[in-house]
Write a protein that holds these residues in place. Structure first.
Motif, PDB file in Angstrom:
ATOM      1  N   LEU A   1       6.228  -4.736  -5.228  1.00 13.33           N
ATOM      2  CA  LEU A   1       5.173  -5.644  -4.871  1.00 13.33           C
ATOM      3  C   LEU A   1       5.185  -6.273  -3.751  1.00 13.33           C
ATOM      4  N   ALA A   2       6.625  -6.679  -3.377  1.00 16.68           N
ATOM      5  CA  ALA A   2       6.882  -7.304  -2.452  1.00 16.68           C
ATOM      6  C   ALA A   2       6.801  -6.420  -0.949  1.00 16.68           C
ATOM      7  N   PHE A   3       7.580  -5.306  -1.174  1.00 19.95           N
ATOM      8  CA  PHE A   3       7.591  -4.524  -0.008  1.00 19.95           C
ATOM      9  C   PHE A   3       6.120  -3.913   0.445  1.00 19.95           C
ATOM     10  N   PHE A   4       5.444  -3.660  -0.531  1.00 22.00           N
ATOM     11  CA  PHE A   4       4.143  -3.028  -0.285  1.00 22.00           C
ATOM     12  C   PHE A   4       2.907  -4.232   0.023  1.00 22.00           C
ATOM     13  N   GLN A   5       3.324  -5.585  -0.190  1.00 24.70           N
ATOM     14  CA  GLN A   5       2.579  -6.616   0.574  1.00 24.70           C
ATOM     15  C   GLN A   5       2.866  -6.766   2.078  1.00 24.70           C
ATOM     16  N   GLY A   6       4.019  -6.135   2.448  1.00 22.76           N
ATOM     17  CA  GLY A   6       4.055  -6.307   3.930  1.00 22.76           C
ATOM     18  C   GLY A   6       5.452  -6.847   4.251  1.00 22.76           C
TER      19      GLY A   6
ATOM     20  N   VAL B   1       7.167   8.038   2.112  1.00 25.42           N
ATOM     21  CA  VAL B   1       5.892   8.362   2.899  1.00 25.42           C
ATOM     22  C   VAL B   1       5.360   6.833   3.497  1.00 25.42           C
ATOM     23  N   ARG B   2       5.479   5.677   3.003  1.00 30.45           N
ATOM     24  CA  ARG B   2       5.150   4.398   3.422  1.00 30.45           C
ATOM     25  C   ARG B   2       6.007   4.006   4.536  1.00 30.45           C
ATOM     26  N   PHE B   3       7.240   4.326   4.555  1.00 31.60           N
ATOM     27  CA  PHE B   3       8.017   3.754   5.527  1.00 31.60           C
ATOM     28  C   PHE B   3       8.770   4.970   6.256  1.00 31.60           C
ATOM     29  N   GLU B   4       7.820   6.061   6.493  1.00 31.58           N
ATOM     30  CA  GLU B   4       8.287   7.039   7.211  1.00 31.58           C
ATOM     31  C   GLU B   4       8.699   6.816   8.793  1.00 31.58           C
TER      32      GLU B   4
ATOM     33  N   TYR C   1      16.660   1.370   2.521  1.00 34.89           N
ATOM     34  CA  TYR C   1      16.217   0.907   1.288  1.00 34.89           C
ATOM     35  C   TYR C   1      17.166   1.501   0.248  1.00 34.89           C
ATOM     36  N   ASN C   2      17.606   2.454   0.426  1.00 37.23           N
ATOM     37  CA  ASN C   2      18.888   2.650  -0.521  1.00 37.23           C
ATOM     38  C   ASN C   2      20.201   1.665  -0.430  1.00 37.23           C
ATOM     39  N   ASP C   3      20.231   1.187   0.892  1.00 33.51           N
ATOM     40  CA  ASP C   3      21.209   0.056   0.998  1.00 33.51           C
ATOM     41  C   ASP C   3      20.776  -1.122   0.009  1.00 33.51           C
ATOM     42  N   PHE C   4      19.660  -1.278  -0.022  1.00 30.15           N
ATOM     43  CA  PHE C   4      18.791  -2.297  -0.720  1.00 30.15           C
ATOM     44  C   PHE C   4      19.293  -2.313  -2.158  1.00 30.15           C
ATOM     45  N   SER C   5      18.954  -1.058  -2.629  1.00 28.98           N
ATOM     46  CA  SER C   5      19.046  -0.535  -4.053  1.00 28.98           C
ATOM     47  C   SER C   5      20.786  -0.979  -4.542  1.00 28.98           C
TER      48      SER C   5
END
Length: 319
Positions: free
Chosen positions: A126-131, A179-182, A198-202
């Motif tokens: 939700l946070a990522f796709f809210q920008g 796709v979203r962050f290509e 994003y993997n580092d975030f995980s």
């Protein structure tokens, strides 16, 4: 104190919804799962448990959301969801079985296993796709992990003695994120063609979670609490995709989707929408709808977990 009591009530309500994770699996289906695992050349691993209680999101829901909602039914309440195994929708977000379906249960045994998650994924999505930026979402992680810790403490208080706490998947390998962050910057991708940031975030989420689990284990020495390494399990499956029988590009291309990109995925055209096709053989791809895995993807991740994470639980098992 009132907050903790309220949280206990929420957990109890959730438990009342989980009447049976295997309510939709008949005896013949259960035997088919066992045969499927044996056919992959894997030894069957059993644990002395009589039930599984899993808290989590759409990655683990076997149909409760669909059964409980009175609103408009979601896409996974209709075909093509469920087509491979059940030949009908069951509320599972896949073409068939989920990981938890492969964790075999034997009747008349002594203990219950509690799976706490995967939890936190939807908060981050939700946070990522809210920008929100990576830096902003990083700030959410300590609170998310603390909430998971509170949840584990609550199920211990309710009597759980054997608990698996899964970590976050490598979201940088998920088509939704790819796709979203290509980007055209090749340095942003790792050797598996996943987004490194994003993997580092995980990994950061998982590091904090492992520390929390270690603290919980020290506080509750008579309870078995094990980390479920979803991150490594999925990256292992992606790395060994050809050997596991997935087709060329099967680790990145989405099955139930359409898109003019290497991932065959369009954020605006979800699985189940008019005009969205299904790949010829879902068992040849890991991703079902860009977010959730196919039955074959779930199976291979579950096999890795059964071989590598649950045996750790066995060494700490409390009958």
């Amino acid at each position: 104190m009132n907050k903790m009591r309220h949280f206990s009530f929420i957990l109890l309500v959730l438990c009342s919804f989980i009447t049976s994770l295997f309510a939709n699996i008949t005896t013949s289906t259960h035997q088919s799962v066992q045969t499927s695992l044996r056919n992959k050349g894997r030894s069957r691993i059993t644990m002395q448990i009589e039930a599984i209680y899993q808290f989590g999101d759409s990655l683990s829901d076997t149909g409760n959301l669909v059964r409980e909602t009175t609103r408009v039914k979601p896409a996974f309440a209709r075909l093509p969801y469920g087509q491979t195994f059940f030949h009908r929708p069951t509320g599972r977000c896949s073409d068939g079985l989920l990981m938890v379906d492969y964790f075999e249960i034997k009747r008349k045994l002594e203990n219950a296993l509690v799976l706490m998650g995967e939890i936190g994924g939807n908060d981050y999505n939700l946070a990522f796709f809210q920008g929100k930026t990576l830096e902003q979402v990083y700030q959410l992680v300590p609170n998310v992990v603390q909430t998971i810790k509170y949840a584990v403490q609550e199920v211990i208080w309710l009597g759980a003695t054997n608990i698996v706490v899964p970590g976050n998947f490598p979201i940088g390998c998920v088509p939704l994120y790819l796709v979203r962050f290509e980007t055209n910057d090749k340095s942003k991708y790792d050797e598996l063609q996943c987004l490194k940031d994003y993997n580092d975030f995980s990994k950061y989420h998982n590091e904090l979670l492992i520390r929390a689990i270690q603290e919980l284990q020290q506080e509750h020495p008579n309870v078995a609490i094990v980390y479920g390494d979803y991150y490594y399990a999925l990256t292992w499956v992606i790395k060994h995709a050809p050997r596991l029988g997935f087709e060329r590009g099967g680790s990145t291309k989405v099955c139930c989707a359409i898109g003019n990109n290497p991932y065959n995925y369009d954020l605006k055209k979800s699985c189940g929408s008019p005009g969205v096709p299904i790949c010829e053989d879902p068992s040849k791809r890991i991703s079902w709808d860009g977010i959730h895995m196919t039955q074959e993807g779930n199976k291979n991740v579950a096999i890795w977990l059964l071989k590598n994470s649950l045996p750790t639980l066995r060494t700490h098992f409390h009958p």
